[in-house]
Scaffold this motif. Structure first.
Motif, PDB file in Angstrom:
ATOM      1  N   TRP A 117      20.731  66.443  22.758  1.00  0.00           N
ATOM      2  CA  TRP A 117      21.333  64.882  22.271  1.00  0.00           C
ATOM      3  C   TRP A 117      21.043  64.777  20.989  1.00  0.00           C
ATOM      4  O   TRP A 117      19.889  65.857  20.767  1.00  0.00           O
ATOM      5  N   ARG A 118      21.706  64.082  20.717  1.00  0.00           N
ATOM      6  CA  ARG A 118      21.246  64.281  18.609  1.00  0.00           C
ATOM      7  C   ARG A 118      21.073  62.705  18.107  1.00  0.00           C
ATOM      8  O   ARG A 118      22.069  62.128  18.263  1.00  0.00           O
ATOM      9  N   CYS A 119      20.505  63.145  17.228  1.00  0.00           N
ATOM     10  CA  CYS A 119      19.783  61.433  16.185  1.00  0.00           C
ATOM     11  C   CYS A 119      19.585  62.127  14.711  1.00  0.00           C
ATOM     12  O   CYS A 119      19.045  63.046  14.917  1.00  0.00           O
ATOM     13  N   SER A 120      20.553  61.234  14.084  1.00  0.00           N
ATOM     14  CA  SER A 120      20.820  61.090  12.500  1.00  0.00           C
ATOM     15  C   SER A 120      19.253  59.927  12.675  1.00  0.00           C
ATOM     16  O   SER A 120      19.817  59.329  11.936  1.00  0.00           O
ATOM     17  N   LEU A 121      18.031  59.937  11.483  1.00  0.00           N
ATOM     18  CA  LEU A 121      17.152  59.233  10.995  1.00  0.00           C
ATOM     19  C   LEU A 121      17.678  59.515   9.137  1.00  0.00           C
ATOM     20  O   LEU A 121      18.242  60.212   8.737  1.00  0.00           O
ATOM     21  N   GLN A 122      17.759  58.303   8.481  1.00  0.00           N
ATOM     22  CA  GLN A 122      17.567  58.366   7.080  1.00  0.00           C
ATOM     23  C   GLN A 122      15.804  58.481   6.672  1.00  0.00           C
ATOM     24  O   GLN A 122      15.384  58.292   6.863  1.00  0.00           O
TER      25      GLN A 122
END
Length: 173
Positions: A117-122
């Motif tokens: 699983w991969r996620c990008s946050l500001q």
């Protein structure tokens, strides 16, 4: 400090899943990774399971020959449960969490039990959430919280929280 407390602190990483925290270069703020570490190989674990099966089922067969056949059934159920535990250990052998802080984004990549699983946050909106007892650490942004450091020992979670809080405060211009 009591002997049991000292022993628990020494054995805590083994009790909590043997996850290791690897801080990357703190000067560049590259982030960190959490990797599962086993002290045995697959072949060593398989040999240990085979030896245990031989001993336990040997006792069960001996009891069955003496007329106590339910002991053999219990031994077989015990070995099936132990096989399930070993299979779960094998499924988690490649567990890893990587958090990379680059310019204006925080990228979280999690691999648990053969799922990735991969996620990008500001980075500006990312907030560190830490429970009062230090058992749960999460990054929250826009209503979504992503728990990190699940298998780490408590002292490593606290170190991770301090490191991550410092890295999130260093905002790029």
């Amino acid at each position: 400090m009591s002997t049991s407390t000292a022993a628990y602190q020494y054995l805590e990483p083994l009790v909590n899943g043997a996850m290791e925290l690897h801080l990357e270069d703190p000067v560049r703020g590259a982030g960190f990774s959490i990797v599962r570490r086993y002290s045995t190989t697959f072949m060593q674990r398989a040999c240990l399971y085979a030896a245990t099966c031989i001993i336990v089922l040997g006792v069960g067969i001996a009891c069955a020959q003496l007329g106590a056949w339910p002991v053999l059934v219990c031994c077989a159920v015990e070995m099936a449960a132990m096989l399930y535990v070993w299979l779960e250990i094998e499924r988690h052998k490649d567990d890893r969490e990587t958090v990379t802080i680059v310019d204006d984004s925080v990228v979280i990549a999690i691999s648990r039990r053969e799922l990735q699983w991969r996620c990008s946050l500001q980075r500006y909106w990312a907030r560190l959430i830490c429970s009062p007892d230090g058992e749960r650490i999460a990054l929250r942004s826009h209503g979504n919280a992503i728990e990190i450091g699940v298998g780490l020992a408590k002292r490593d979670k606290l170190l991770l929280a301090r490191y991550l809080a410092a890295q999130l405060l260093l905002r790029p211009l």
